[in-house]
Design a protein around this motif. Structure first.
Motif, PDB file in Angstrom:
ATOM      1  N   SER A   1     -15.756  45.027  26.512  1.00  0.00           N
ATOM      2  CA  SER A   1     -15.783  45.196  25.052  1.00  0.00           C
ATOM      3  C   SER A   1     -15.488  46.615  24.595  1.00  0.00           C
ATOM      4  CB  SER A   1     -17.145  44.742  24.520  1.00  0.00           C
ATOM      5  OG  SER A   1     -17.377  43.383  24.825  1.00  0.00           O
ATOM      6  N   ASP A   2     -15.205  47.506  25.543  1.00  0.00           N
ATOM      7  CA  ASP A   2     -14.787  48.876  25.217  1.00  0.00           C
ATOM      8  C   ASP A   2     -15.857  49.664  24.472  1.00  0.00           C
ATOM      9  OD1 ASP A   2     -13.105  51.065  25.230  1.00  0.00           O
ATOM     10  OD2 ASP A   2     -12.128  50.510  23.335  1.00  0.00           O
ATOM     11  N   TYR A   3     -17.040  49.721  25.069  1.00  0.00           N
ATOM     12  CA  TYR A   3     -18.065  50.650  24.595  1.00  0.00           C
ATOM     13  C   TYR A   3     -18.764  51.242  25.805  1.00  0.00           C
ATOM     14  CZ  TYR A   3     -21.040  46.355  24.791  1.00  0.00           C
ATOM     15  OH  TYR A   3     -21.682  45.198  25.156  1.00  0.00           O
ATOM     16  N   ALA A   4     -19.626  52.210  25.586  1.00  0.00           N
ATOM     17  CA  ALA A   4     -20.302  52.905  26.685  1.00  0.00           C
ATOM     18  C   ALA A   4     -21.786  52.572  26.678  1.00  0.00           C
ATOM     19  CB  ALA A   4     -20.101  54.419  26.554  1.00  0.00           C
ATOM     20  N   LEU A   5     -22.325  52.371  27.873  1.00  0.00           N
ATOM     21  CA  LEU A   5     -23.730  52.002  28.026  1.00  0.00           C
ATOM     22  C   LEU A   5     -24.249  52.672  29.283  1.00  0.00           C
ATOM     23  CD1 LEU A   5     -25.394  49.867  26.304  1.00  0.00           C
ATOM     24  CD2 LEU A   5     -25.043  48.300  28.213  1.00  0.00           C
ATOM     25  N   SER A   6     -25.308  53.456  29.156  1.00  0.00           N
ATOM     26  CA  SER A   6     -25.879  54.116  30.335  1.00  0.00           C
ATOM     27  C   SER A   6     -27.389  53.939  30.344  1.00  0.00           C
ATOM     28  CB  SER A   6     -25.515  55.604  30.351  1.00  0.00           C
ATOM     29  OG  SER A   6     -26.039  56.267  29.215  1.00  0.00           O
ATOM     30  N   LEU A   7     -27.940  53.812  31.545  1.00  0.00           N
ATOM     31  CA  LEU A   7     -29.377  53.616  31.711  1.00  0.00           C
ATOM     32  C   LEU A   7     -30.003  54.826  32.374  1.00  0.00           C
ATOM     33  CD1 LEU A   7     -28.400  50.652  31.240  1.00  0.00           C
ATOM     34  CD2 LEU A   7     -30.208  49.931  32.824  1.00  0.00           C
ATOM     35  N   SER A   8     -31.264  55.081  32.028  1.00  0.00           N
ATOM     36  CA  SER A   8     -32.034  56.143  32.660  1.00  0.00           C
ATOM     37  C   SER A   8     -33.484  55.677  32.749  1.00  0.00           C
ATOM     38  CB  SER A   8     -31.927  57.438  31.844  1.00  0.00           C
ATOM     39  OG  SER A   8     -32.381  57.243  30.521  1.00  0.00           O
ATOM     40  N   PRO A   9     -34.304  56.345  33.584  1.00  0.00           N
ATOM     41  CA  PRO A   9     -35.692  55.909  33.730  1.00  0.00           C
ATOM     42  C   PRO A   9     -36.480  56.027  32.426  1.00  0.00           C
ATOM     43  CG  PRO A   9     -35.059  57.332  35.538  1.00  0.00           C
ATOM     44  CD  PRO A   9     -33.945  57.411  34.531  1.00  0.00           C
ATOM     45  N   LYS A  10     -37.414  55.132  32.251  1.00  0.00           N
ATOM     46  CA  LYS A  10     -38.305  55.164  31.093  1.00  0.00           C
ATOM     47  C   LYS A  10     -39.273  56.327  31.253  1.00  0.00           C
ATOM     48  CE  LYS A  10     -41.609  52.029  28.781  1.00  0.00           C
ATOM     49  NZ  LYS A  10     -42.919  52.526  29.247  1.00  0.00           N
ATOM     50  N   THR A  11     -39.471  57.082  30.181  1.00  0.00           N
ATOM     51  CA  THR A  11     -40.323  58.277  30.256  1.00  0.00           C
ATOM     52  C   THR A  11     -41.700  58.064  29.646  1.00  0.00           C
ATOM     53  OG1 THR A  11     -39.336  59.083  28.192  1.00  0.00           O
ATOM     54  CG2 THR A  11     -38.349  59.837  30.263  1.00  0.00           C
ATOM     55  N   SER A  12     -41.846  57.086  28.767  1.00  0.00           N
ATOM     56  CA  SER A  12     -43.134  56.867  28.117  1.00  0.00           C
ATOM     57  C   SER A  12     -44.033  55.999  28.982  1.00  0.00           C
ATOM     58  CB  SER A  12     -42.929  56.200  26.749  1.00  0.00           C
ATOM     59  OG  SER A  12     -42.321  54.932  26.912  1.00  0.00           O
ATOM     60  N   LYS A  13     -45.317  55.975  28.625  1.00  0.00           N
ATOM     61  CA  LYS A  13     -46.271  55.148  29.348  1.00  0.00           C
ATOM     62  C   LYS A  13     -46.088  53.686  28.959  1.00  0.00           C
ATOM     63  CE  LYS A  13     -49.776  58.818  29.577  1.00  0.00           C
ATOM     64  NZ  LYS A  13     -51.162  59.205  29.204  1.00  0.00           N
ATOM     65  N   GLY A  14     -46.766  52.819  29.707  1.00  0.00           N
ATOM     66  CA  GLY A  14     -46.693  51.403  29.370  1.00  0.00           C
ATOM     67  C   GLY A  14     -46.126  50.586  30.508  1.00  0.00           C
ATOM     68  N   HIS A  15     -45.658  49.397  30.180  1.00  0.00           N
ATOM     69  CA  HIS A  15     -45.121  48.484  31.170  1.00  0.00           C
ATOM     70  C   HIS A  15     -43.775  48.984  31.707  1.00  0.00           C
ATOM     71  CE1 HIS A  15     -48.191  45.890  29.419  1.00  0.00           C
ATOM     72  NE2 HIS A  15     -48.035  45.070  30.444  1.00  0.00           N
ATOM     73  N   TYR A  16     -43.295  48.294  32.709  1.00  0.00           N
ATOM     74  CA  TYR A  16     -42.028  48.638  33.351  1.00  0.00           C
ATOM     75  C   TYR A  16     -40.887  48.577  32.336  1.00  0.00           C
ATOM     76  CZ  TYR A  16     -38.289  48.609  36.814  1.00  0.00           C
ATOM     77  OH  TYR A  16     -37.176  48.914  37.552  1.00  0.00           O
ATOM     78  N   GLY A  17     -39.987  49.569  32.394  1.00  0.00           N
ATOM     79  CA  GLY A  17     -38.868  49.559  31.456  1.00  0.00           C
ATOM     80  C   GLY A  17     -37.826  50.606  31.792  1.00  0.00           C
ATOM     81  N   TRP A  18     -36.918  50.835  30.851  1.00  0.00           N
ATOM     82  CA  TRP A  18     -35.832  51.787  31.042  1.00  0.00           C
ATOM     83  C   TRP A  18     -35.299  52.228  29.686  1.00  0.00           C
ATOM     84  CZ3 TRP A  18     -35.810  46.662  32.359  1.00  0.00           C
ATOM     85  CH2 TRP A  18     -34.952  45.828  31.650  1.00  0.00           C
ATOM     86  N   GLN A  19     -34.559  53.348  29.703  1.00  0.00           N
ATOM     87  CA  GLN A  19     -33.908  53.872  28.506  1.00  0.00           C
ATOM     88  C   GLN A  19     -32.432  53.486  28.521  1.00  0.00           C
ATOM     89  OE1 GLN A  19     -37.162  55.435  26.756  1.00  0.00           O
ATOM     90  NE2 GLN A  19     -35.149  55.941  25.925  1.00  0.00           N
ATOM     91  N   VAL A  20     -31.897  53.207  27.355  1.00  0.00           N
ATOM     92  CA  VAL A  20     -30.482  52.879  27.218  1.00  0.00           C
ATOM     93  C   VAL A  20     -29.860  53.795  26.174  1.00  0.00           C
ATOM     94  CG1 VAL A  20     -28.773  51.098  26.706  1.00  0.00           C
ATOM     95  CG2 VAL A  20     -30.977  50.451  27.724  1.00  0.00           C
ATOM     96  N   THR A  21     -28.774  54.441  26.530  1.00  0.00           N
ATOM     97  CA  THR A  21     -27.981  55.211  25.571  1.00  0.00           C
ATOM     98  C   THR A  21     -26.648  54.493  25.422  1.00  0.00           C
ATOM     99  OG1 THR A  21     -29.015  57.289  26.240  1.00  0.00           O
ATOM    100  CG2 THR A  21     -26.925  57.437  25.051  1.00  0.00           C
ATOM    101  N   ALA A  22     -26.314  54.166  24.185  1.00  0.00           N
ATOM    102  CA  ALA A  22     -25.083  53.422  23.932  1.00  0.00           C
ATOM    103  C   ALA A  22     -24.216  54.145  22.922  1.00  0.00           C
ATOM    104  CB  ALA A  22     -25.411  52.019  23.422  1.00  0.00           C
ATOM    105  N   GLN A  23     -22.913  54.127  23.151  1.00  0.00           N
ATOM    106  CA  GLN A  23     -21.924  54.581  22.172  1.00  0.00           C
ATOM    107  C   GLN A  23     -21.057  53.372  21.837  1.00  0.00           C
ATOM    108  OE1 GLN A  23     -22.083  56.533  25.229  1.00  0.00           O
ATOM    109  NE2 GLN A  23     -23.628  57.844  24.284  1.00  0.00           N
ATOM    110  N   MET A  24     -21.233  52.895  20.619  1.00  0.00           N
ATOM    111  CA  MET A  24     -20.503  51.713  20.176  1.00  0.00           C
ATOM    112  C   MET A  24     -19.832  51.992  18.839  1.00  0.00           C
ATOM    113  SD  MET A  24     -23.064  48.556  21.139  1.00  0.00           S
ATOM    114  CE  MET A  24     -23.704  48.340  22.801  1.00  0.00           C
TER     115      MET A  24
END
Length: 410
Positions: A42-65
């Protein structure tokens, strides 16, 4: 690059899995892999990084759309420990579950009502019953063959003792065969699905105490997110996680914890199997929550299924078919992900008979995407409500009352 509307710069996403005993890292890896595929398509950018806040399991997403950037935090609301504890470790206990579950669905008339909806999920529900019975017949048959062989060879030498040895051989072979089938369940899914349906049926549609306690924790987590400085709080319920999300959000809104000046509150139900629970005699709590949530203006609720998903009640309005549609019903907006159109013929041919995989397609990339894109919804610059504002529901949806039981919790 042209600018697009940007309602969302920051978002919190809470993903509620279905009945799944596997560690939530599975969902991170699925998001990473499929998100990369969809971004390339779909011609956009999506990158993942580790979640920094407390709480349940998760991740960070940075998107350029479409020329804008969005930061999203995804969190998996984990109840896999409850799932694991509900799975019997013994073969006899599983067969007892089979008998009890079949009696509940057949004896209550629920199975007959469910068959008026979609045949696929009913067949999926009957699959573990049939498969476990076939396994038992094979085990007994091979055991009988061993009995015949032992008695034929040893009776002339040992007399009646050969019969005893034959019975021991019969039992030994039958047990060994049943254990072998259970070891191969990662490919057959008979035990897994049996535990799934048995868990819903055990309390005739009511929630067990440990699940209610976990749902209360999830309510607190989402309520806290609604007090944070983000633009959208998006709750996603997949498969049986959809009915958990319904009750969690109904509780949250009834408690007055969805502030009018807070983030947009959005609910996306995917591949839902709500009727499997809401049609049961004691599902008063869920039916009340469906009734209440369907008329609330505090949120947007979009329900996405697909007829190609044989494990979901595709295009069945979960509120309407449960017989609890309120006056002034607003939600959910029901439409199809259109697997046969949003997947190329080659891709569809590859996936068509992979039923369990198709049940997760909502979380995956489409090589011919239409208006459903999981990654634009979860990481894009537009709220769920804005994205589907004015979109008509699917004309082929089922929105008539079918459930025999319509009582609601007071």
């Amino acid at each position: 690059m042209p600018q697009t509307r940007q309602d969302v710069r920051t978002r919190r996403v809470f993903y509620i899995p279905g009945y799944d005993p596997i560690h939530p890292r599975r969902y991170r890896e699925l998001y990473r892999k499929e998100g990369a595929d969809q971004a390339a398509i779909s011609d956009y950018a999506l990158s993942l990084s580790p979640k920094t806040s407390k709480g349940h399991y998760g991740w960070q997403v940075t998107a350029q759309m479409d020329g804008v950037e969005v930061e999203t935090e995804v969190e998996v609301l984990v109840w896999s420990d409850i799932v694991r504890s509900s799975m019997s470790n013994t073969i006899p206990a599983t067969y007892l579950q089979l008998i009890r579950t079949a009696w509940i669905y057949i004896g209550s008339g629920t199975l007959r009502r469910l068959m008026r909806l979609r045949k696929g999920p009913v067949i999926a529900a009957l699959y573990p019953v049939g498969m476990l019975l076939v396994q038992a017949l094979i085990a007994l048959g091979l055991g009988w063959a061993m009995f015949g062989l032992v008695t034929a060879l040893l009776a002339p030498l040992l007399g009646s003792v050969a019969t005893v040895l034959g019975l021991v051989g019969w039992i030994g072979v039958a047990v060994a065969v049943l254990r072998w089938f259970k070891q191969k369940d990662g490919k057959i899914f008979a035990y897994y699905l049996m535990h799934d349906y048995a868990y819903s049926a055990r309390w005739n549609g009511a929630n067990p105490p440990e699940l209610e306690a976990r749902m209360a924790e999830f309510t607190e987590i989402i309520a806290d997110a609604l007090r944070s400085p983000v633009d959208e709080v998006l709750v996603i319920g997949h498969s049986s996680g959809a009915h958990l999300a319904v009750s969690i959000l109904a509780d949250l809104i009834r408690q007055g914890r969805a502030p009018a000046n807070g983030p947009a509150l959005s609910f996306l139900s995917l591949g839902q199997v709500v009727p499997m629970l809401s049609f049961l005699p004691k599902a008063d709590r869920l039916r009340a929550d469906l009734h209440d949530l369907a008329a609330r203006k505090e949120l947007t609720w979009v329900d996405v299924t697909a007829p190609g998903d044989g494990c979901a009640f595709a295009l069945c309005d979960p509120v309407a078919v449960s017989g609890v549609a309120p006056e002034g019903k607003l939600w959910p907006l029901v439409f199809s992900a259109q697997f046969t159109k949003s997947l190329s013929p080659e891709r569809w041919k590859t996936l068509r008979w992979k039923f369990f995989r198709l049940h997760f397609q909502y979380l995956c990339a489409f090589d011919q995407p239409l208006d459903y894109d999981y990654f634009r919804i979860t990481a894009g610059p537009v709220t769920l409500g804005a994205r589907y504002a004015g979109r008509p529901p699917s004309a082929s949806r089922i929105d008539v009352a079918v459930s025999k039981y319509t009582s609601r919790a007071a």
